[in-house]
Design a protein around this motif. Structure first.
Motif, short mmCIF file in Angstrom:
data_model
loop_
_atom_site.label_atom_id
_atom_site.label_comp_id
_atom_site.label_asym_id
_atom_site.label_seq_id
_atom_site.Cartn_x
_atom_site.Cartn_y
_atom_site.Cartn_z
N LEU A 1 -23.52 9.87 13.26
CA LEU A 1 -22.41 9.11 13.54
C LEU A 1 -21.26 9.07 12.39
O LEU A 1 -21.30 8.88 11.14
CB LEU A 1 -22.81 7.53 13.11
N ASP A 2 -19.95 9.53 12.98
CA ASP A 2 -18.84 9.62 12.14
C ASP A 2 -18.26 8.20 11.72
O ASP A 2 -18.45 7.44 12.54
CB ASP A 2 -17.85 10.47 12.77
N ILE A 3 -17.97 8.05 10.37
CA ILE A 3 -17.54 6.93 10.04
C ILE A 3 -16.05 6.63 10.67
O ILE A 3 -15.64 5.63 11.11
CB ILE A 3 -17.42 6.60 8.43
N GLY A 4 -15.07 7.70 10.39
CA GLY A 4 -13.90 7.71 10.80
C GLY A 4 -13.81 7.75 12.22
O GLY A 4 -13.60 8.88 12.83
N LEU A 5 -13.84 6.68 13.27
CA LEU A 5 -13.40 6.67 14.75
C LEU A 5 -12.30 5.76 15.09
O LEU A 5 -12.01 4.97 14.35
CB LEU A 5 -14.72 6.17 15.29
N VAL B 1 -21.35 14.45 3.74
CA VAL B 1 -19.91 14.65 3.53
C VAL B 1 -19.41 15.73 4.01
O VAL B 1 -19.98 16.74 4.10
CB VAL B 1 -19.77 14.45 1.97
N LYS B 2 -18.00 15.39 4.83
CA LYS B 2 -17.63 16.65 5.29
C LYS B 2 -16.86 17.25 4.48
O LYS B 2 -16.06 16.74 3.61
CB LYS B 2 -16.70 16.12 6.67
N PRO B 3 -16.67 18.80 4.37
CA PRO B 3 -17.32 19.53 5.33
C PRO B 3 -18.59 19.81 4.91
O PRO B 3 -19.18 19.70 3.66
CB PRO B 3 -16.19 20.91 5.25
N VAL C 1 -21.93 11.06 17.59
CA VAL C 1 -20.64 10.23 17.77
C VAL C 1 -19.52 10.98 16.63
O VAL C 1 -19.57 10.84 15.70
CB VAL C 1 -20.83 8.86 17.50
N GLU C 2 -18.50 11.41 17.37
CA GLU C 2 -17.35 12.34 16.62
C GLU C 2 -16.11 12.29 17.36
O GLU C 2 -16.30 12.68 18.57
CB GLU C 2 -17.83 13.63 16.23
N ASP C 3 -15.05 11.91 16.97
CA ASP C 3 -13.74 11.86 17.68
C ASP C 3 -13.00 13.32 17.52
O ASP C 3 -12.42 13.34 18.40
CB ASP C 3 -12.70 10.89 17.62
N HIS C 4 -13.41 14.00 16.44
CA HIS C 4 -12.78 15.26 16.31
C HIS C 4 -13.31 16.36 17.27
O HIS C 4 -14.81 16.86 17.04
CB HIS C 4 -12.79 15.68 14.83
CA CA Z 1 -13.53 11.31 13.00
#
Ligand code: CA
Length: 225
Positions: A50-54, A101-103, A6-9
């Protein structure tokens, strides 16, 4: 191994999916929280990234809903761009199993993923499931109903374990097929005949039928009222 990503990027999602697929995993992709929830409740995943920032519903809320409303125990690893203690704590608080943590480096993601899957399947292997008077023990590969031993084939056992684990939730036909055969599906009657035989073994001669077929949808193990 089936993973929900799950990632919007999009570029990041594509490179993660490509890496994991090259490592032999299958990856389904969702770009927002709602479709993530939809995927996660209609299909069984070995783990969720699961990405937090969606956009819209964020990853923390998705995680919380999966744990609290869908009572899902699928291992979840959270991704965030911000290296903040707040996010990390909020992630664990929402029910995540791990945090990255990204990256991040792809091999690290793969290693963490394998670790949470191992942990959860280790648990699953030991688990004994009980629904009404039906008991399934994964460790001894045994099934009893009202203390009477039931002999199942490997496939029947896998179907029943899936239904008991998810009970009282509906398990889609696709989820059962994928759990039994992966991507190499046999003809469509194979599952039907496994379930037919399973139901005969589990339900025949008992006043309460536990295994329920929902035409066009899937199956459910319904606990007695
Ligand atoms: Ca994101």
């Amino acid at each position: 191994m089936l993973i929900l990503l799950v990632e919007d990027h999009r570029p990041l999602a594509e490179s993660v999916a490509a890496y994991l697929e090259a490592a032999g995993m299958q990856v389904d992709f969702a770009a927002n929280g709602l479709s993530a929830l939809h995927f996660a409740v209609t299909q069984h995943y070995d783990a969720i990234i699961l990405d937090i920032g969606l956009p819209g519903m964020d990853g923390l809320e998705v995680c919380r809903k999966l744990r609290q409303e869908s009572r899902s125990a699928t291992p979840i690893i959270m991704l965030t761009a911000r290296d903040q203690l707040d996010d990390r704590l909020a992630g664990f608080d929402a029910g995540a199993d791990d945090y990255l943590v990204k990256p991040f480096a792809m091999p690290e993601l793969e290693a963490r993923l394998n670790a949470i899957i191992r942990r959860s399947s280790g648990d699953a292997f030991k688990v004994r499931y009980e629904v009404g008077d039906l008991v399934l023990d994964s460790a001894t590969f045994s099934v009893t109903r009202a203390s009477r031993q039931i002999r199942l084939s490997r496939k029947q056992f896998e179907i029943l374990r899936l239904l008991m684990r998810e009970s009282p939730r509906i398990v889609s036909r696709e989820t059962v097929e994928r759990a039994l055969w992966g991507d190499e599906l046999p003809d469509s009657d194979a599952l039907r005949s496994h379930v037919y035989n399973l139901r005969k073994l589990v339900d025949k001669g008992f006043a309460t039928e536990l295994i329920e077929t929902l035409p066009g949808t899937g199956f459910r193990l319904r606990p007695p009222a």
